[in-house]
Design a protein around this motif. Structure first.
Motif, PDB file in Angstrom:
ATOM      1  N   ASP A  59       0.826  -1.217   0.000  1.00  0.00           N
ATOM      2  CA  ASP A  59       0.000   0.000   0.000  1.00  0.00           C
ATOM      3  C   ASP A  59       0.856   1.261   0.000  1.00  0.00           C
ATOM      4  O   ASP A  59       0.591   2.199  -0.748  1.00  0.00           O
ATOM      5  N   THR A  60       1.877   1.279   0.836  1.00  0.00           N
ATOM      6  CA  THR A  60       2.761   2.445   0.887  1.00  0.00           C
ATOM      7  C   THR A  60       3.489   2.615  -0.445  1.00  0.00           C
ATOM      8  O   THR A  60       3.634   3.732  -0.950  1.00  0.00           O
ATOM      9  N   TYR A  61       3.953   1.502  -1.021  1.00  0.00           N
ATOM     10  CA  TYR A  61       4.659   1.571  -2.294  1.00  0.00           C
ATOM     11  C   TYR A  61       3.761   2.144  -3.386  1.00  0.00           C
ATOM     12  O   TYR A  61       4.177   3.029  -4.140  1.00  0.00           O
ATOM     13  N   ILE A  62       2.512   1.664  -3.472  1.00  0.00           N
ATOM     14  CA  ILE A  62       1.579   2.153  -4.489  1.00  0.00           C
ATOM     15  C   ILE A  62       1.272   3.626  -4.265  1.00  0.00           C
ATOM     16  O   ILE A  62       1.242   4.421  -5.218  1.00  0.00           O
ATOM     17  N   LEU A  68       4.310   5.559  -5.343  1.00  0.00           N
ATOM     18  CA  LEU A  68       4.414   5.513  -6.802  1.00  0.00           C
ATOM     19  C   LEU A  68       3.393   6.450  -7.449  1.00  0.00           C
ATOM     20  O   LEU A  68       3.718   7.201  -8.370  1.00  0.00           O
ATOM     21  N   ALA A  69       2.181   6.430  -6.941  1.00  0.00           N
ATOM     22  CA  ALA A  69       1.135   7.317  -7.461  1.00  0.00           C
ATOM     23  C   ALA A  69       1.501   8.780  -7.222  1.00  0.00           C
ATOM     24  O   ALA A  69       1.320   9.630  -8.102  1.00  0.00           O
ATOM     25  N   ALA A  70       2.036   9.077  -6.045  1.00  0.00           N
ATOM     26  CA  ALA A  70       2.413  10.457  -5.721  1.00  0.00           C
ATOM     27  C   ALA A  70       3.544  10.948  -6.627  1.00  0.00           C
ATOM     28  O   ALA A  70       3.530  12.098  -7.078  1.00  0.00           O
ATOM     29  N   VAL A  71       4.502  10.083  -6.907  1.00  0.00           N
ATOM     30  CA  VAL A  71       5.618  10.457  -7.789  1.00  0.00           C
ATOM     31  C   VAL A  71       5.103  10.875  -9.158  1.00  0.00           C
ATOM     32  O   VAL A  71       5.616  11.808  -9.773  1.00  0.00           O
ATOM     33  N   HIS A  72       4.062  10.196  -9.621  1.00  0.00           N
ATOM     34  CA  HIS A  72       3.515  10.479 -10.950  1.00  0.00           C
ATOM     35  C   HIS A  72       2.330  11.446 -10.893  1.00  0.00           C
ATOM     36  O   HIS A  72       1.672  11.665 -11.908  1.00  0.00           O
ATOM     37  N   GLY A  73       2.067  12.018  -9.722  1.00  0.00           N
ATOM     38  CA  GLY A  73       0.999  13.012  -9.597  1.00  0.00           C
ATOM     39  C   GLY A  73      -0.394  12.432  -9.749  1.00  0.00           C
ATOM     40  O   GLY A  73      -1.296  13.121 -10.232  1.00  0.00           O
ATOM     41  N   LEU A  74      -0.592  11.201  -9.332  1.00  0.00           N
ATOM     42  CA  LEU A  74      -1.887  10.551  -9.473  1.00  0.00           C
ATOM     43  C   LEU A  74      -2.620  10.511  -8.137  1.00  0.00           C
ATOM     44  O   LEU A  74      -1.999  10.469  -7.082  1.00  0.00           O
ATOM     45  N   ALA A  75      -3.928  10.517  -8.213  1.00  0.00           N
ATOM     46  CA  ALA A  75      -4.768  10.424  -7.019  1.00  0.00           C
ATOM     47  C   ALA A  75      -5.914   9.457  -7.318  1.00  0.00           C
ATOM     48  O   ALA A  75      -6.301   9.291  -8.474  1.00  0.00           O
ATOM     49  N   PRO A  76      -6.464   8.830  -6.261  1.00  0.00           N
ATOM     50  CA  PRO A  76      -7.601   7.929  -6.499  1.00  0.00           C
ATOM     51  C   PRO A  76      -8.780   8.683  -7.100  1.00  0.00           C
ATOM     52  O   PRO A  76      -9.028   9.841  -6.782  1.00  0.00           O
ATOM     53  N   LYS A  77      -9.495   8.011  -7.990  1.00  0.00           N
ATOM     54  CA  LYS A  77     -10.683   8.603  -8.588  1.00  0.00           C
ATOM     55  C   LYS A  77     -11.890   8.268  -7.714  1.00  0.00           C
ATOM     56  O   LYS A  77     -11.902   7.227  -7.048  1.00  0.00           O
ATOM     57  N   PRO A  78     -12.917   9.116  -7.706  1.00  0.00           N
ATOM     58  CA  PRO A  78     -14.109   8.808  -6.923  1.00  0.00           C
ATOM     59  C   PRO A  78     -14.715   7.469  -7.367  1.00  0.00           C
ATOM     60  O   PRO A  78     -14.794   7.175  -8.547  1.00  0.00           O
ATOM     61  N   ALA A 121      -0.843   3.918 -11.850  1.00  0.00           N
ATOM     62  CA  ALA A 121       0.496   4.136 -11.290  1.00  0.00           C
ATOM     63  C   ALA A 121       1.513   3.203 -11.945  1.00  0.00           C
ATOM     64  O   ALA A 121       2.618   3.626 -12.306  1.00  0.00           O
ATOM     65  N   VAL A 122       1.124   1.948 -12.119  1.00  0.00           N
ATOM     66  CA  VAL A 122       2.038   0.985 -12.746  1.00  0.00           C
ATOM     67  C   VAL A 122       2.277   1.355 -14.206  1.00  0.00           C
ATOM     68  O   VAL A 122       3.416   1.320 -14.683  1.00  0.00           O
ATOM     69  N   ARG A 123       1.233   1.737 -14.933  1.00  0.00           N
ATOM     70  CA  ARG A 123       1.413   2.142 -16.337  1.00  0.00           C
ATOM     71  C   ARG A 123       2.296   3.376 -16.442  1.00  0.00           C
ATOM     72  O   ARG A 123       3.159   3.461 -17.333  1.00  0.00           O
ATOM     73  N   ALA A 124       2.106   4.337 -15.540  1.00  0.00           N
ATOM     74  CA  ALA A 124       2.930   5.551 -15.558  1.00  0.00           C
ATOM     75  C   ALA A 124       4.390   5.214 -15.279  1.00  0.00           C
ATOM     76  O   ALA A 124       5.300   5.748 -15.934  1.00  0.00           O
TER      77      ALA A 124
END
Length: 97
Positions: free
Chosen positions: A6-9, A12-22, A34-37
């Protein structure tokens, strides 16, 4: 120390500027994005490293301008060269005691 997925994901999401969608309750969409980015980033860095090393090799082979054509030609030329080998008349190294 256990690996915290969970922390890794999240990192990883934060590094690529991603946030969960509603509505993404299990975060499957966030994980996928996150993985695709990260894979796209790795591909881009790999291509940049390949381009850089091809330019270095082309420069080493002869001070030709760095173009795609000279890079391809240089690679073909290197593949056609015989491998460098030690002369047969050279004696084998003796073990040091």
């Amino acid at each position: 120390m256990a690996f915290d997925t969970d922390t890794y994901i999240c990192d990883l999401a934060a590094v690529h500027g991603l946030a969960p969608k509603p509505g993404d309750t299990d975060r499957a969409d966030l994980i996928s994005r996150a993985v695709r980015a990260e894979l796209d980033d790795i591909k881009a860095r790999t291509q940049a490293l390949h381009d850089w090393s091809a330019a270095v090799v082309a420069d080493h082979d002869g001070a030709q301008p760095h173009t795609a054509a000279t890079t391809v030609a240089g690679a073909a030329q290197r593949r056609s060269r015989p491998a460098r080998r030690r002369p047969a008349s050279r004696p084998a190294a003796r073990p040091q005691h």
